[in-house]
Scaffold this motif. Structure first.
Motif, PDB file in Angstrom:
ATOM      1  N   MET A   1       2.376   3.181   0.030  1.00  0.00           N
ATOM      2  CA  MET A   1       3.616   3.293   0.870  1.00  0.00           C
ATOM      3  C   MET A   1       4.710   4.487   0.256  1.00  0.00           C
ATOM      4  SD  MET A   1       4.347  -0.560   2.126  1.00  0.00           S
ATOM      5  CE  MET A   1       3.861  -1.515   0.826  1.00  0.00           C
TER       6      MET A   1
ATOM      7  N   ARG B   1       3.503   7.843   1.247  1.00  0.00           N
ATOM      8  CA  ARG B   1       3.649   8.183   2.782  1.00  0.00           C
ATOM      9  C   ARG B   1       5.081   8.710   2.817  1.00  0.00           C
ATOM     10  NH1 ARG B   1       0.240   7.549   1.749  1.00  0.00           N
ATOM     11  NH2 ARG B   1      -1.622   6.560   2.469  1.00  0.00           N
ATOM     12  N   LYS B   2       6.103   7.929   1.792  1.00  0.00           N
ATOM     13  CA  LYS B   2       7.359   8.321   1.982  1.00  0.00           C
ATOM     14  C   LYS B   2       7.574   9.794   1.683  1.00  0.00           C
ATOM     15  CE  LYS B   2      11.855   6.352   0.627  1.00  0.00           C
ATOM     16  NZ  LYS B   2      12.402   5.284  -0.079  1.00  0.00           N
TER      17      LYS B   2
ATOM     18  N   ASP C   1      12.255   3.041  -5.343  1.00  0.00           N
ATOM     19  CA  ASP C   1      10.973   2.808  -4.848  1.00  0.00           C
ATOM     20  C   ASP C   1      10.406   2.514  -6.371  1.00  0.00           C
ATOM     21  OD1 ASP C   1      11.599   3.176  -2.487  1.00  0.00           O
ATOM     22  OD2 ASP C   1      10.822   4.894  -2.046  1.00  0.00           O
TER      23      ASP C   1
ATOM     24  N   ASP D   1      -4.479   4.526   3.220  1.00  0.00           N
ATOM     25  CA  ASP D   1      -4.240   4.008   4.613  1.00  0.00           C
ATOM     26  C   ASP D   1      -5.026   2.966   5.324  1.00  0.00           C
ATOM     27  OD1 ASP D   1      -2.107   5.841   5.589  1.00  0.00           O
ATOM     28  OD2 ASP D   1      -3.359   7.031   6.839  1.00  0.00           O
TER      29      ASP D   1
ATOM     30  N   VAL E   1      -0.225   0.985   9.233  1.00  0.00           N
ATOM     31  CA  VAL E   1       0.478   1.379   7.707  1.00  0.00           C
ATOM     32  C   VAL E   1       1.930   0.877   7.712  1.00  0.00           C
ATOM     33  CG1 VAL E   1       1.099   3.367   6.771  1.00  0.00           C
ATOM     34  CG2 VAL E   1      -1.190   3.304   7.929  1.00  0.00           C
ATOM     35  N   THR E   2       2.141   0.017   6.715  1.00  0.00           N
ATOM     36  CA  THR E   2       3.446  -0.368   6.871  1.00  0.00           C
ATOM     37  C   THR E   2       4.348   0.360   5.759  1.00  0.00           C
ATOM     38  OG1 THR E   2       2.356  -1.691   4.792  1.00  0.00           O
ATOM     39  CG2 THR E   2       2.810  -2.921   6.467  1.00  0.00           C
ATOM     40  N   THR E   3       5.458  -0.181   5.633  1.00  0.00           N
ATOM     41  CA  THR E   3       6.629   0.694   4.773  1.00  0.00           C
ATOM     42  C   THR E   3       7.305  -0.278   3.837  1.00  0.00           C
ATOM     43  OG1 THR E   3       8.202   0.117   6.140  1.00  0.00           O
ATOM     44  CG2 THR E   3       7.235   2.137   6.960  1.00  0.00           C
ATOM     45  N   LEU E   4       7.812   0.281   3.154  1.00  0.00           N
ATOM     46  CA  LEU E   4       8.398  -0.379   1.972  1.00  0.00           C
ATOM     47  C   LEU E   4       9.618  -1.532   2.185  1.00  0.00           C
ATOM     48  CD1 LEU E   4       8.560   2.153  -0.851  1.00  0.00           C
ATOM     49  CD2 LEU E   4       7.482   0.128  -0.985  1.00  0.00           C
TER      50      LEU E   4
ATOM     51  N   LEU F   1      -4.203  -0.170   3.659  1.00  0.00           N
ATOM     52  CA  LEU F   1      -3.082  -0.852   4.287  1.00  0.00           C
ATOM     53  C   LEU F   1      -3.464  -1.400   5.720  1.00  0.00           C
ATOM     54  CD1 LEU F   1      -0.329   1.673   3.501  1.00  0.00           C
ATOM     55  CD2 LEU F   1      -0.619  -0.742   2.528  1.00  0.00           C
TER      56      LEU F   1
ATOM     57  N   CYS G   1      -0.655  -1.089  -2.693  1.00  0.00           N
ATOM     58  CA  CYS G   1      -0.078  -1.006  -1.310  1.00  0.00           C
ATOM     59  C   CYS G   1       1.433  -0.338  -1.468  1.00  0.00           C
ATOM     60  CB  CYS G   1       0.309  -2.459  -0.792  1.00  0.00           C
ATOM     61  SG  CYS G   1      -1.269  -3.282  -0.447  1.00  0.00           S
TER      62      CYS G   1
END
Lengths: 242, 308
Positions: A228, A231-232, A23, A121, A131-134, A124, A224
């Motif tokens: 993300m 969050r992870k 990441d 949040d 809420v998106t992910t990588l 995004l 962005c």
């Protein structure tokens, strides 16, 4: 002054030291080049990364993990006012960058009471409706491009939106008229404005303030990605050293 | 500097023992191989001869034991599945490693006693000094090649002392950690000495606890020695959880730039030794594994000879 030395101690970016190195690689790449592969006008991050990769030839993971402060410093520098950065030699803290981005895309928040992760949040959700992910990076970049938030890249594919949203002329008749004039210069942009925002700045009738203000074409995708990543990171068990 | 460590002499393993090792049916304790509890077979499989091997010591006690542990694992290709705790203890009993460590802990005790004025702290530092002597006695008794019956009286007295002092020390360390966590020790120098002292105790306690367990076993208290190690493993786990809680709390604050490393020099002094203590997992070899390895032995059976 090395890039790492320009890092401001920033509790909201501290989690990068424990982040997944792949990441970190995404984040570093987003700072070095845009999604189409065109190199950004970056400070020293690319050379710092090249040096780290050669020093840690046995482990790409180590190479990225050992430059987390340089990556964070680059974001801080992009978030600062270019001219002010020249004087203070350091950028701004992430909280300020995030708030700038949130204002830019018109997210409603309270500076004193909205927590960092909550504001991320909202950013995004405002941009991608959720809420998106990588894993969704290509779609994310497509959305940002469509919204005219990727600077030069957007400019070549959707000039009107980029000028209206990116440079902030929307809703102003005089400015919109000025924007029409800008299009005259756009035909030469793909050839001239490859890497350096100075080129685009020279082409567009921007004020000195516009030129030196935070580089949203970089800070918006970076925020962005950081959102993300956070969050992870938070969803994983906290990485205690002991 | 080189030490002599001990490893199993695999060339002298019986075929039954080799087969039992393959099937993970063996518990090694005090130089003897036993059938694990819960199998059809019970009792002793074989008395295991040990052979000396050379090992290079490291800068610190914990690192020395850690490197010993890994070198012993390398020498025991056929028995990798088996805990190295028994070999670690054999080495500790036979060498001067422990004496040097006890000297280091004693220094930490003296330093804390000099700065502490509270009567209760002084009371407990005295108890720690007593405990160090008891650990030395445990080592001395275990080193003796006397039959269990010959050392019974002395062994039981030492064991009773050790159990009592160990409990007092556990209580003391928990209290000290609570003082540290609640920021009740204001002076940084005092805090540094207290933390160093806690670190030293955390290093030596698993050894003392394991020696106590082995002595109880040698005295023929097979079921009790098992209860003892299970209780010690639980007590140490509580201490370690508390210690780790403090270490992570402080370390995460530094990592998150909430405090500066230079403002907590006392923490930076123990950071590496504490990381070594946890990463070497000595407490796992010396306490957790034996606590889970109940052996099958009848009360009438007794190992005839300890061959250390």
């Amino acid at each position: 002054m090395s890039l790492e030395a320009k890092f401001r101690e920033d509790k909201n970016l501290a989690f990068l030291q424990d982040a997944d190195w792949q990441d970190l690689k995404i984040l570093a790449n987003a700072l070095i080049q845009d999604h189409s592969g065109t190199e950004q006008w970056t400070g020293e991050l690319k050379s710092t990364l090249v040096e780290s990769l050669s020093m840690h030839s046995e482990s790409e993971e180590l190479a990225y993990k050992s430059i987390w402060k340089a990556i964070a410093a680059e974001i801080q520098l992009y978030g600062g006012d270019t001219l002010v950065n020249l004087a203070r030699r350091k950028g701004v803290e992430y909280e300020e960058i995030l708030q700038d981005v949130a204002k830019k895309i018109k997210v409603d928040f309270h500076k004193e009471t909205t927590a960092i992760d909550e504001l991320e949040d909202r950013v995004l959700r405002k941009l991608f409706k959720r809420v998106t992910t990588l894993d969704e990076l290509p779609q994310i970049y497509r959305t940002l491009e469509r919204e005219g938030l990727l600077g030069l890249t957007s400019l070549t594919s959707d000039p009107w939106n980029t000028v209206k949203k990116g440079v902030g002329l929307g809703g102003n008749a005089t400015a919109a008229a000025g924007a029409s004039a800008i299009f005259a210069g756009l035909r030469i942009l793909p050839q001239l404005a490859k890497v350096n925002p100075l080129v685009s700045a020279a082409t567009l009738p921007l004020t000195l303030k516009d030129f030196s203000s935070p580089a949203y074409r970089v800070t918006i995708p970076a925020v962005c990605i950081i959102a993300m990543m956070r969050r992870k990171h938070d969803s994983n068990l906290y990485k205690d050293e002991f | 500097m080189e030490y002599q460590a001990f490893t199993f002499d695999e060339s002298k393993f019986s075929s039954i023992l080799k087969k039992a090792i393959e099937n993970q049916e063996v518990v090694f304790r005090d130089g003897v191989a036993y059938w694990k509890k819960g199998l059809e077979k019970t009792g002793i499989i074989q008395h295991i001869p040990l052979k000396p091997v050379d090992m290079v010591s490291k800068d610190t006690f914990v690192n020395t034991l850690g490197s010993l542990q890994s070198s012993l694992q390398n020498t025991m290709v056929a028995v990798q599945a088996i805990s190295t705790g028994t070999l670690l203890v054999a080495t500790i009993i036979q060498t001067q490693i422990l004496s040097k460590k006890i000297d280091a802990v004693r220094n930490a005790v003296i330093q804390v006693s000099q700065i502490a004025h509270e009567q209760n702290i002084l009371f407990y530092t005295d108890k720690v000094s007593e405990y160090l002597s008891v650990v030395q006695n445990l080592q001395l008794i275990l080193r003796s090649k006397e039959d269990g019956r010959a050392i019974e009286q002395l062994g039981n007295a030492t064991l009773a002392n050790s159990m009592q002092l160990k409990n007092q020390i556990s209580f003391f360390i928990l209290n000290l950690l609570s003082l540290v966590q609640n920021k009740e020790i204001k002076d940084d120098q005092h805090l540094g000495l207290i933390l160093k002292f806690i670190q030293q105790i955390m290093e030596i306690l698993p050894l003392g606890m394991h020696l106590e367990h082995i002595l109880s076993h040698r005295l023929g208290q097979y079921q009790f020695s098992q209860n003892l190690i299970e209780d010690s493993a639980k007590k140490y786990a509580v201490l370690l959880d508390n210690y780790r809680g403090y270490l992570n709390f402080t370390n995460n604050k530094i990592k998150n730039f909430e405090i500066k490393a230079e403002d907590v020099p006392y923490f930076m002094q123990i950071k590496q030794p504490a990381l070594d203590l946890i990463s070497n997992r000595l407490h796992v070899e010396l306490l957790e594994k034996p606590a889970k390895e109940a052996l099958s032995i009848g009360y009438s059976e007794q190992p005839v000879l300890v061959n250390w």
